[in-house]
Write an enzyme that holds these catalytic residues in place. Structure first.
Site, mmCIF file in Angstrom:
data_model
loop_
_atom_site.group_PDB
_atom_site.id
_atom_site.type_symbol
_atom_site.label_atom_id
_atom_site.label_comp_id
_atom_site.label_asym_id
_atom_site.label_seq_id
_atom_site.Cartn_x
_atom_site.Cartn_y
_atom_site.Cartn_z
ATOM 1 N N HIS A 105 -10.733 -6.999 8.268
ATOM 2 C CA HIS A 105 -11.513 -6.051 7.377
ATOM 3 C C HIS A 105 -12.720 -4.922 7.157
ATOM 4 O O HIS A 105 -12.925 -4.740 6.145
ATOM 5 C CB HIS A 105 -11.970 -7.110 6.320
ATOM 6 C CG HIS A 105 -10.785 -8.164 5.762
ATOM 7 N ND1 HIS A 105 -10.612 -9.094 6.505
ATOM 8 C CD2 HIS A 105 -9.671 -8.177 4.874
ATOM 9 C CE1 HIS A 105 -9.212 -10.245 6.094
ATOM 10 N NE2 HIS A 105 -9.342 -9.444 4.956
ATOM 11 N N GLU A 152 0.375 -1.272 -0.071
ATOM 12 C CA GLU A 152 0.108 -0.119 0.167
ATOM 13 C C GLU A 152 0.756 1.127 0.060
ATOM 14 O O GLU A 152 0.544 2.434 -1.079
ATOM 15 C CB GLU A 152 -0.804 0.092 1.625
ATOM 16 C CG GLU A 152 -1.776 -0.882 0.877
ATOM 17 C CD GLU A 152 -2.273 -2.060 1.260
ATOM 18 O OE1 GLU A 152 -0.524 -3.020 1.617
ATOM 19 O OE2 GLU A 152 -3.158 -3.660 1.359
#
Lengths: 333, 444, 82
Positions: free
Chosen positions: A135, A66
């Protein structure tokens, strides 16, 4: 059905895909990059089919880093491109926090106004799909703390379809939080739906007795709660915040000034949350309009559980919203 | 014990004009209290029945102390045997007179910012040393929403009598509005509906009992003077320490005003003649409407503007010292009414008998030292007010107008204003408004 | 009314108007404003009181006649009937 009012049946996911496709078509500087956005079609299938349509130059799969691909997005934006960076979930965006908070949000200021960062980062947020604590968190309120960022939370088909283009037009970094529970939401949308503003909250249901303020994944639950309250004689107004930074104070305060009660529904945790910020602003600027203390319905202060019944219990749900609202309104509206 | 002035710390009850069982109405004078500055008639802000006199005559108590307990109309009497052992504590059910009442919708006792309001027998919230007001043990504080409180003030609803239906029994706007609707349709002078048939409670006169054998002051004139000096020193010292004054001055042509007054007084019987001072008071009040930041109180770090215009008139005492009691709603009164008020006020200042509302209510002060031959006054603001207007002597001056020089009566008007609240520009507009208003005396 | 009666009347009214002033040692020839600090309100109240007691309506332009006790007596003497 007249020509002007022509609608199409569409899902939130498809509306988002249309938005990306339109941006790619309209502006050659726009490209999409992220983990699995190309061959796999996106973790949530938002970009399915786009690789075939636009090719690997504009739909770019990235390594699982990321920090690297958000940083690349910042560089591309500085270099004149209009990147759309997709991060799989808000949890993973924390790996790119340095790029987002220390670079994207600050470069305009630290360069003395020389460099804008016209970057759009899309990411999934929220719980409700048994994806557990890795998540499922709702950290958009955290990002709303950061000067230099704009934080959008599309909760409707129209906003999913229309916010992206306006965000790309913005010269500064914009983060779009798509609640994962919304992707399969299906409904009617005007066939010619297009760009929408990103600086105003919207009143999704006008009412007189209490203002229910929410955004993103809890808008549907809140509207459901309002309908139930209506059956009990309480006429609730539902305000969709749409943008968490900058907050549309005027709409928030105006609503409270009319209803004199505010209940904030936020899938984020209560402590230090965007709901706390909204509550504080109401207290600061509309105290003498209040007929009851500002109240909040938020997620339980635990990492979001995996087990279905625990996850349901941890999240704001319709009965809790109804109960809180009724307590505030008292014996009658 | 009400705070009857900015720096009052304690007072002595000289005389009770009511006794337990007496019916009282809002505005009645119930007691005479001696402060450092004057003998003050204490008005009651709550209609009801005197339940108990707590502080006997002759006793000196600090500001904030409960003087008496008034049972509000309609409330049940306290069960006599279940008397609480603590003398100052209120019995559970009667409403302690110390709870600041809701101001009335109209009437002479107009609402003022709560922080400075000296409610009849209420404690001053500014005094940390004052004991907390006695409270119903089960509700240490009234549960009322901010909106409901605001609406109650607007509608003149006494919130202590409203039943709350909100969260945890809190009073909401709907509760207040219901209570307002249930109250008498003519809410003007009558504070509360006298529903319960009473054993012919002769309504006590609203006026002061005419010279009720002036209660003997607890202190000698010399002591009184020393105390007043001390009180003035404290108030003025605080003003100069805390208030960044700015001063402006202007000369006002009084020829039209004085000629209009002279002609008018010729036609008036001696009992109805006006002094030019009332024109000045009215002009100041009307100018305040144009520049409202001169009118109100600076409390807790912020300016609280007053909707009502109560002009304090500085009146010096022959024995030394001064007081500045208020004439209420000067902007709404005719010159004749103001004159009647002023005469009455001067008379009672001379006699040393003032009322609590007059002491605490002034929202702006006017001082005139013209009688002493002074031409210009630069006054010190009386805190927590934010402005003071000074007038000097009317003198004949050469005055040029339209290219001609003639002799005109001229008065100097000065403004001392609080720079935290207003700036020189607004102050200048204010003085200019006074000057302009005085050019049209017939409109006063 | 004799001069002494008029004087007593004026002094009596002054006492009511200015109860806190020392009216005992007033010099009838000296300005009252200097002696007991009379102001325009006091003078007006004196005029009202004299009017009530004697029926004499002192016009505003004659207020200066009230400035000493002697002048007041001289002014009032011919105007008080009988």
């Amino acid at each position: 059905m007249s020509a002007q009012a022509k609608t199409v049946r569409i899902t939130y996911r498809e509306a988002m895909r249309q938005a990306i496709r339109e941006a790619l078509q309209r502006d050659p500087r726009v490209f999409l990059m992220g983990e699995d956005v190309g061959k796999y079609g996106g973790c949530y299938a938002v970009s399915k089919g786009l690789l075939e349509e636009f090719g690997p130059e504009r739909i770019r799969d990235t390594p699982l880093s990321e920090s690297a691909f958000v940083g690349a997005g910042i560089g591309a934006a500085m270099g004149g491109m209009r990147p759309i960076v997709e991060i799989m979930t808000v949890n993973f965006s924390l790996l790119a926090l340095d790029q987002i908070v220390n670079n994207a949000a600050t470069i305009l200021y630290m360069s003395g106004g020389q460099f804008n960062i016209p970057l759009v980062i899309r990411m999934t947020t929220g719980a409700g799909r048994q994806l557990a604590a890795q998540h499922s968190h709702s950290l958009e309120g955290w990002y709303a703390h950061i000067p230099g960022l704009k934080i959008l939370t599309p909760a409707t088909l129209e906003d999913a379809r229309g916010m992206l283009w306006t965000a790309l037009e913005d010269p500064d970094p914009v983060l779009i939080f798509e609640n994962g529970a919304l992707y399969n939401m299906e409904g009617e949308m005007a066939a010619d739906a297009g760009a929408v503003d990103i600086d105003k909250a919207a009143i999704r249901r006008p009412g007189t007795d209490i203002s229910l303020m929410t955004y993103g994944g809890t808008l549907g639950k809140t509207l459901e709660a309002a309908a139930e309250l209506a059956r009990a004689g309480v006429n609730a107004e539902v305000v969709d915040l749409r943008t968490l930074r900058p907050l549309d104070d005027a709409t928030i305060l105006d609503s409270v000034t009319r209803t004199h009660r505010a209940l904030i529904v936020d899938e984020g945790w209560r402590s230090g949350s965007i709901s706390a910020e909204i509550s504080a602003r109401i207290m600061e600027r509309a105290f003498y309009e209040l007929d009851a203390p500002v109240a909040r319905v938020c997620s339980a202060e635990v990492p979001i559980p995996y087990a279905k019944h625990l996850e349901d219990a941890a999240l704001p749900q319709v009965p809790a919203i109804v109960e809180a609202a009724r307590a505030m309104v008292g014996e009658h509206g | 014990m009400p705070a009857l002035g900015a720096d009052m710390e304690a007072g002595t009850v000289l005389q009770w004009l009511v006794k337990p069982g007496d019916a009282v109405k809002r505005g009645d004078i119930v007691a005479v209290v001696d402060t450092e500055k004057a003998t003050i008639e204490v008005e009651i802000f709550q209609s009801g029945v005197v339940e108990k006199i707590v502080v006997p005559e002759g006793e000196k108590v600090p500001v904030g102390e409960v003087l008496a307990i008034i049972r509000a109309d309609g409330e049940a009497a306290a069960p006599p045997p279940a008397e609480k052992p603590k003398p100052a504590a209120a019995p559970p059910s009667p409403r302690p007179a110390a709870r600041p009442p809701a101001p009335p919708p109209t009437g002479e006792q107009a609402p003022a910012p709560p922080a400075t309001k000296a409610a009849a027998v209420a404690p001053s919230v500014e005094k940390p040393k004052a004991p907390p007001p006695p409270a119903r043990p089960e509700h240490p504080r009234l549960r009322i929403s901010p909106l409901a409180m605001r609406v109650a003030l607007e509608l003149g609803v006494d919130v202590s009598k409203v039943k709350g239906t909100g969260l945890d029994g809190a009073i909401t706007r709907a509760d207040v509005e219901r209570a307002a609707k249930a109250a008498a349709p003519t809410p003007a002078k009558v504070a509360a509906p006298e529903a319960a048939p009473k054993p012919a409670p002769v309504t006590p006169p609203v006026e002061a009992p005419k010279a009720p054998a002036p209660p003997k002051p607890a202190v000698s004139p010399a002591e009184r003077q020393a105390m007043m000096r001390k009180a003035i020193a404290a108030a003025m010292g605080r003003s100069k320490r805390e208030i960044p004054h700015y001063y402006l001055s202007t000369e006002i042509d009084m020829s039209r005003a004085m000629e209009w007054l002279r002609a008018g007084n010729l036609k008036r019987p001696v009992t109805e003649r006006l002094l030019y001072a009332v024109m000045l008071l009215k002009a100041v009040a009307l100018a305040v409407r144009e520049v409202p930041e001169m009118n109100g109180f600076f409390v807790e770090g912020a300016f609280k503007r007053s909707e009502e215009i109560h002009v304090g008139v500085a009146i010096s005492l022959r024995t030394g010292g001064l007081v500045a009691p208020a004439i209420h709603d000067v902007d709404k009164k005719s010159l004749s009414e103001i004159m009647v008020n002023l005469r009455d006020l001067v008379k009672r200042v001379r006699a040393g008998v003032l009322r609590s509302s007059e002491i605490a209510d002034a929202t702006i002060t006017v001082t005139s030292l013209g009688e002493e031959g002074v031409e210009t006054v630069f006054g010190i603001i009386y805190p927590p007010q934010v402005a003071l207007v000074g007038f000097g002597k009317i003198v004949e001056r050469p005055w040029a107008a339209g290219g001609m020089v003639g002799a005109r009566p001229v008065i100097s008007a000065t403004l001392s204003a609080d720079h935290r609240v207003s700036d020189g520009h607004r102050g200048a507009l204010f003085l200019a408004a006074i000057a302009r208003i005085l050019q049209e005396p017939e409109k006063l | 009314m004799t001069d002494d009666e008029i004087k007593a009347l004026v002094l009596g009214e002054l006492k009511k108007i200015a109860p806190e002033a020392e009216t005992g040692g007033i010099d009838p020839a000296v300005d009252l404003r200097e002696q007991i600090d009379l102001d325009s309100m006091d003078i007006l109240n004196l005029a009202i009181a004299i009017h009530a007691a004697t029926g004499v309506d002192i016009p505003e332009s004659d207020y200066p006649e009230m400035t000493t006790l002697d002048r007041a007596v001289a002014y009032l003497r011919p105007r008080i009937k009988k």
